[in-house]
Design a protein around this motif. Sequence first.
Motif, PDB file in Angstrom:
ATOM      1  N   PRO A  47       0.827  -1.204   0.000  1.00 24.75           N
ATOM      2  CA  PRO A  47       0.000   0.000   0.000  1.00 24.75           C
ATOM      3  C   PRO A  47       0.868   1.264   0.000  1.00 24.75           C
ATOM      4  CG  PRO A  47      -0.780  -1.562   1.634  1.00 24.75           C
ATOM      5  CD  PRO A  47       0.518  -2.090   1.133  1.00 24.75           C
ATOM      6  N   GLY A  48       0.504   2.209  -0.861  1.00 19.06           N
ATOM      7  CA  GLY A  48       1.270   3.442  -0.954  1.00 19.06           C
ATOM      8  C   GLY A  48       2.507   3.338  -1.815  1.00 19.06           C
ATOM      9  N   LEU A  49       2.850   2.115  -2.241  1.00 20.33           N
ATOM     10  CA  LEU A  49       3.979   1.879  -3.142  1.00 20.33           C
ATOM     11  C   LEU A  49       3.554   1.049  -4.351  1.00 20.33           C
ATOM     12  CD1 LEU A  49       6.713   0.954  -0.513  1.00 20.33           C
ATOM     13  CD2 LEU A  49       6.874   2.872  -2.098  1.00 20.33           C
ATOM     14  N   GLY A  50       2.663   0.105  -4.149  1.00 21.03           N
ATOM     15  CA  GLY A  50       2.214  -0.754  -5.230  1.00 21.03           C
ATOM     16  C   GLY A  50       1.144  -0.100  -6.075  1.00 21.03           C
ATOM     17  N   ARG A  74      -7.528   1.886  -2.776  1.00 21.70           N
ATOM     18  CA  ARG A  74      -7.768   3.179  -2.135  1.00 21.70           C
ATOM     19  C   ARG A  74      -6.468   3.700  -1.498  1.00 21.70           C
ATOM     20  NH1 ARG A  74     -12.733   5.062   0.985  1.00 21.70           N
ATOM     21  NH2 ARG A  74     -13.695   3.335  -0.158  1.00 21.70           N
ATOM     22  N   GLY A  75      -6.044   4.902  -1.921  1.00 22.73           N
ATOM     23  CA  GLY A  75      -4.841   5.502  -1.359  1.00 22.73           C
ATOM     24  C   GLY A  75      -3.554   5.129  -2.053  1.00 22.73           C
ATOM     25  N   ALA A 204       9.804   4.283 -11.180  1.00 26.13           N
ATOM     26  CA  ALA A 204       8.530   3.777 -11.700  1.00 26.13           C
ATOM     27  C   ALA A 204       7.466   3.602 -10.626  1.00 26.13           C
ATOM     28  CB  ALA A 204       8.755   2.443 -12.402  1.00 26.13           C
ATOM     29  N   THR A 205       7.803   3.862  -9.383  1.00 26.45           N
ATOM     30  CA  THR A 205       6.895   3.597  -8.264  1.00 26.45           C
ATOM     31  C   THR A 205       6.037   4.816  -7.940  1.00 26.45           C
ATOM     32  OG1 THR A 205       8.425   2.000  -7.295  1.00 26.45           O
ATOM     33  CG2 THR A 205       6.788   2.962  -5.815  1.00 26.45           C
ATOM     34  N   PRO A 206       4.711   4.640  -7.753  1.00 29.35           N
ATOM     35  CA  PRO A 206       3.849   5.743  -7.317  1.00 29.35           C
ATOM     36  C   PRO A 206       3.858   5.858  -5.787  1.00 29.35           C
ATOM     37  CG  PRO A 206       2.514   3.830  -7.854  1.00 29.35           C
ATOM     38  CD  PRO A 206       3.946   3.425  -8.101  1.00 29.35           C
ATOM     39  N   TYR A 207       4.320   6.979  -5.263  1.00 35.40           N
ATOM     40  CA  TYR A 207       4.511   7.126  -3.815  1.00 35.40           C
ATOM     41  C   TYR A 207       3.306   7.809  -3.181  1.00 35.40           C
ATOM     42  CZ  TYR A 207       9.186   5.693  -4.972  1.00 35.40           C
ATOM     43  OH  TYR A 207      10.249   4.969  -5.446  1.00 35.40           O
ATOM     44  N   ARG A 208       2.698   7.122  -2.199  1.00 33.48           N
ATOM     45  CA  ARG A 208       1.537   7.625  -1.463  1.00 33.48           C
ATOM     46  C   ARG A 208       1.764   7.308   0.015  1.00 33.48           C
ATOM     47  NH1 ARG A 208      -2.957   7.610  -4.820  1.00 33.48           N
ATOM     48  NH2 ARG A 208      -4.030   8.762  -3.166  1.00 33.48           N
ATOM     49  N   TYR A 209       2.475   8.167   0.701  1.00 31.71           N
ATOM     50  CA  TYR A 209       2.987   7.813   2.029  1.00 31.71           C
ATOM     51  C   TYR A 209       1.890   7.643   3.070  1.00 31.71           C
ATOM     52  CZ  TYR A 209       2.451  12.475   4.173  1.00 31.71           C
ATOM     53  OH  TYR A 209       1.945  13.630   4.704  1.00 31.71           O
ATOM     54  N   GLU A 210       0.733   8.326   2.894  1.00 30.95           N
ATOM     55  CA  GLU A 210      -0.323   8.207   3.904  1.00 30.95           C
ATOM     56  C   GLU A 210      -0.840   6.777   4.007  1.00 30.95           C
ATOM     57  OE1 GLU A 210      -0.481  10.295   1.271  1.00 30.95           O
ATOM     58  OE2 GLU A 210      -1.080  12.319   1.901  1.00 30.95           O
ATOM     59  N   ALA A 211      -1.104   6.152   2.843  1.00 30.02           N
ATOM     60  CA  ALA A 211      -1.592   4.766   2.852  1.00 30.02           C
ATOM     61  C   ALA A 211      -0.524   3.826   3.395  1.00 30.02           C
ATOM     62  CB  ALA A 211      -2.011   4.351   1.445  1.00 30.02           C
TER      63      ALA A 211
END
Length: 304
Positions: A47-50, A74-75, A204-211
Amino acid sequence: MTENAVSPEFAAATTTAQRVVINGNELAVEVLGPEGAPVIITHHGAPGLGSRAEPRASFGRLADEYRVVVFDARGSGESEGSGTFSHEQWAADIDGLREWMGVETIIMAGGSYGGFMSMEYAIRYPERVTAMVLRDTSPDNGNAHLARENALASDRVKVDMEKFDRIDVGQVRDNDDLRDCWREILPLYDFSYDPSSVERKVQATPYRYEAHNYAFSVNLPAYDLKPQLPSVAVPTLITVGRHDWITPVSCSQTIADLIPNSELVVFEKSGHSPQIEEVELWTSTVREFLTRTRLPREESPVER
């Protein structure tokens, strides 16, 4: 960045995804394969990386025979991040996607953290699952201490354990910090280490640190499905790389011991990703398993 925001570098990404509102939250979803075929819903890891990119590549190979649904949870990835990032919510989102697809039952599949969510879904919505495919995953948070031991013992790279611990317990400060910590542990994942590939994966990784932080600081400390796994009644395939450092073979063996109608396949030349490192063997193993689950029960015994 707020919980609802998408990481700027992915907000304007060109994508073939549909935007589907599930449980009040917009998800990026792709549907592959022929209409009317059995539906596989896949859940990505980290989550937040995948993102849906990995299951699209791996389970997308089965889209000649199956209707394969891949999505950013989500996230994560390009999906909205409103509400909570609990396992209960993510499982409800899977069921919302099932309803959106207009089917009563699905094959559930996922690797790593996506395996956590596959098992969560099968436990929470048992009447909705006909079969399950797991990859490199764990039934509880017991893999955390094993992963730390393996990181410390690595002869491949010297890991900055301060960064390791920050990503491991969900205390990264922002997306840039998550990127730096991810770069630190990436060399541990592969069977054949290619230093030149690390930065490509980082970019190439989408970073979403909150999740990420919520998953690792809130969800995982209490994560333990072992008491519920014996109730999982559907055929289950468990795959794992022999050299997986973060969810070692012992974790998959525990799952196999607890789910009655399950089988475990270990891939000898793989780390955390046999679907990439032994692609043909992994894909044929999954396809053969799913074919057997579709045969009359007397024709498709599952050997332990």
